[in-house]
Write a protein that holds these residues in place. Structure first.
Motif, PDB file in Angstrom:
ATOM      1  N   LYS A  51       0.933   6.736  11.715  1.00 40.52           N
ATOM      2  CA  LYS A  51       0.309   8.047  11.863  1.00 40.52           C
ATOM      3  C   LYS A  51      -0.574   8.335  10.668  1.00 40.52           C
ATOM      4  O   LYS A  51      -0.208   8.055   9.528  1.00 40.52           O
ATOM      5  N   GLY A  52      -1.728   8.901  10.931  1.00 41.30           N
ATOM      6  CA  GLY A  52      -2.650   9.268   9.870  1.00 41.30           C
ATOM      7  C   GLY A  52      -3.736  10.169  10.427  1.00 41.30           C
ATOM      8  O   GLY A  52      -3.786  10.429  11.632  1.00 41.30           O
ATOM      9  N   PHE A  53      -4.607  10.648   9.560  1.00 46.57           N
ATOM     10  CA  PHE A  53      -5.714  11.486   9.994  1.00 46.57           C
ATOM     11  C   PHE A  53      -6.950  11.138   9.179  1.00 46.57           C
ATOM     12  O   PHE A  53      -6.861  10.619   8.079  1.00 46.57           O
ATOM     13  N   LYS A  54      -8.089  11.416   9.794  1.00 47.96           N
ATOM     14  CA  LYS A  54      -9.360  11.144   9.134  1.00 47.96           C
ATOM     15  C   LYS A  54      -9.769  12.344   8.303  1.00 47.96           C
ATOM     16  O   LYS A  54      -9.680  13.483   8.740  1.00 47.96           O
ATOM     17  N   LEU A  55     -10.217  12.076   7.096  1.00 43.50           N
ATOM     18  CA  LEU A  55     -10.784  13.087   6.222  1.00 43.50           C
ATOM     19  C   LEU A  55     -12.176  12.572   5.879  1.00 43.50           C
ATOM     20  O   LEU A  55     -12.330  11.707   5.025  1.00 43.50           O
ATOM     21  N   GLY A  56     -13.169  13.078   6.593  1.00 48.89           N
ATOM     22  CA  GLY A  56     -14.503  12.509   6.474  1.00 48.89           C
ATOM     23  C   GLY A  56     -14.512  11.163   7.177  1.00 48.89           C
ATOM     24  O   GLY A  56     -14.171  11.060   8.345  1.00 48.89           O
ATOM     25  N   SER A  57     -14.835  10.115   6.431  1.00 48.93           N
ATOM     26  CA  SER A  57     -14.849   8.778   7.024  1.00 48.93           C
ATOM     27  C   SER A  57     -13.655   7.931   6.593  1.00 48.93           C
ATOM     28  O   SER A  57     -13.547   6.779   6.996  1.00 48.93           O
ATOM     29  N   SER A  58     -12.762   8.499   5.804  1.00 48.25           N
ATOM     30  CA  SER A  58     -11.621   7.716   5.322  1.00 48.25           C
ATOM     31  C   SER A  58     -10.304   8.267   5.874  1.00 48.25           C
ATOM     32  O   SER A  58     -10.187   9.441   6.201  1.00 48.25           O
ATOM     33  N   TRP A  59      -9.334   7.390   5.973  1.00 51.81           N
ATOM     34  CA  TRP A  59      -8.017   7.746   6.489  1.00 51.81           C
ATOM     35  C   TRP A  59      -7.129   8.311   5.393  1.00 51.81           C
ATOM     36  O   TRP A  59      -7.217   7.904   4.249  1.00 51.81           O
ATOM     37  N   ARG A  60      -6.233   9.217   5.788  1.00 53.06           N
ATOM     38  CA  ARG A  60      -5.183   9.731   4.924  1.00 53.06           C
ATOM     39  C   ARG A  60      -3.870   9.663   5.693  1.00 53.06           C
ATOM     40  O   ARG A  60      -3.829   9.896   6.900  1.00 53.06           O
ATOM     41  N   ILE A  61      -2.805   9.355   4.988  1.00 52.22           N
ATOM     42  CA  ILE A  61      -1.479   9.261   5.579  1.00 52.22           C
ATOM     43  C   ILE A  61      -0.560  10.169   4.768  1.00 52.22           C
ATOM     44  O   ILE A  61      -0.568  10.111   3.540  1.00 52.22           O
ATOM     45  N   THR A  62       0.237  10.984   5.450  1.00 56.73           N
ATOM     46  CA  THR A  62       1.162  11.846   4.715  1.00 56.73           C
ATOM     47  C   THR A  62       2.314  11.009   4.172  1.00 56.73           C
ATOM     48  O   THR A  62       2.652   9.954   4.707  1.00 56.73           O
ATOM     49  N   LYS A  63       2.893  11.500   3.100  1.00 55.76           N
ATOM     50  CA  LYS A  63       4.005  10.815   2.447  1.00 55.76           C
ATOM     51  C   LYS A  63       5.164  10.609   3.418  1.00 55.76           C
ATOM     52  O   LYS A  63       5.747   9.531   3.487  1.00 55.76           O
ATOM     53  N   GLU A  64       5.474  11.630   4.211  1.00 56.91           N
ATOM     54  CA  GLU A  64       6.587  11.560   5.155  1.00 56.91           C
ATOM     55  C   GLU A  64       6.346  10.494   6.222  1.00 56.91           C
ATOM     56  O   GLU A  64       7.257   9.745   6.581  1.00 56.91           O
ATOM     57  N   ASP A  65       5.116  10.431   6.756  1.00 57.32           N
ATOM     58  CA  ASP A  65       4.798   9.421   7.768  1.00 57.32           C
ATOM     59  C   ASP A  65       4.872   8.010   7.206  1.00 57.32           C
ATOM     60  O   ASP A  65       5.311   7.083   7.884  1.00 57.32           O
ATOM     61  N   LEU A  66       4.448   7.852   5.972  1.00 56.73           N
ATOM     62  CA  LEU A  66       4.478   6.527   5.341  1.00 56.73           C
ATOM     63  C   LEU A  66       5.908   6.074   5.084  1.00 56.73           C
ATOM     64  O   LEU A  66       6.261   4.930   5.369  1.00 56.73           O
ATOM     65  N   ILE A  67       6.752   6.966   4.614  1.00 62.28           N
ATOM     66  CA  ILE A  67       8.158   6.630   4.382  1.00 62.28           C
ATOM     67  C   ILE A  67       8.852   6.323   5.708  1.00 62.28           C
ATOM     68  O   ILE A  67       9.627   5.373   5.808  1.00 62.28           O
ATOM     69  N   ALA A  68       8.556   7.117   6.744  1.00 58.66           N
ATOM     70  CA  ALA A  68       9.151   6.887   8.061  1.00 58.66           C
ATOM     71  C   ALA A  68       8.712   5.536   8.635  1.00 58.66           C
ATOM     72  O   ALA A  68       9.522   4.812   9.215  1.00 58.66           O
ATOM     73  N   TYR A  69       7.432   5.186   8.462  1.00 64.51           N
ATOM     74  CA  TYR A  69       6.951   3.907   8.977  1.00 64.51           C
ATOM     75  C   TYR A  69       7.608   2.734   8.253  1.00 64.51           C
ATOM     76  O   TYR A  69       8.012   1.763   8.874  1.00 64.51           O
ATOM     77  N   ARG A  70       7.732   2.844   6.956  1.00 59.89           N
ATOM     78  CA  ARG A  70       8.349   1.757   6.198  1.00 59.89           C
ATOM     79  C   ARG A  70       9.820   1.610   6.578  1.00 59.89           C
ATOM     80  O   ARG A  70      10.330   0.505   6.702  1.00 59.89           O
ATOM     81  N   GLY A  71      10.490   2.711   6.775  1.00 60.69           N
ATOM     82  CA  GLY A  71      11.899   2.670   7.179  1.00 60.69           C
ATOM     83  C   GLY A  71      12.074   2.092   8.575  1.00 60.69           C
ATOM     84  O   GLY A  71      13.018   1.376   8.850  1.00 60.69           O
ATOM     85  N   GLY A  72      11.123   2.386   9.452  1.00 62.25           N
ATOM     86  CA  GLY A  72      11.213   1.901  10.818  1.00 62.25           C
ATOM     87  C   GLY A  72      10.769   0.474  11.002  1.00 62.25           C
ATOM     88  O   GLY A  72      11.213  -0.210  11.914  1.00 62.25           O
ATOM     89  N   SER A  73       9.883  -0.009  10.112  1.00 62.79           N
ATOM     90  CA  SER A  73       9.357  -1.366  10.278  1.00 62.79           C
ATOM     91  C   SER A  73      10.153  -2.398   9.515  1.00 62.79           C
ATOM     92  O   SER A  73       9.967  -3.592   9.676  1.00 62.79           O
ATOM     93  N   ALA A  74      11.055  -1.964   8.629  1.00 60.36           N
ATOM     94  CA  ALA A  74      11.811  -2.909   7.810  1.00 60.36           C
ATOM     95  C   ALA A  74      13.016  -3.455   8.543  1.00 60.36           C
ATOM     96  O   ALA A  74      13.487  -2.976   9.500  1.00 60.36           O
TER      97      ALA A  74
END
Length: 74
Positions: A51-74
């Protein structure tokens, strides 16, 4: 002729602690945290796996989404 070494890729460094993450992460920071390349992070964002969102032309990912993804993919 003197031999030179290629610089280490940026993803060989790592962010291990969740407290080191900012509230909104760039693709570069996400790659360091997930220990992968920026190309892979961009691919996962475009595919909707991360999960992420675009800010202009670049992506941003929230801290919570990044932690959740790492926990789910490990």
């Amino acid at each position: 002729m003197k031999k030179t070494r290629a610089p280490k890729p940026i993803w060989t460094k790592a962010i291990c602690d969740d407290n080191e993450l900012p509230a909104r992460c760039t693709v570069e920071i996400a790659a360091l945290y997930l220990r992968c390349s920026q190309v892979m992070v961009n691919k996962w964002l475009k595919e909707g796996k991360l999960k992420g969102f675009k800010l202009g032309s670049s992506w941003r990912i929230t801290k919570e989404d990044l932690i959740a993804y790492r926990g789910g993919s490990a």
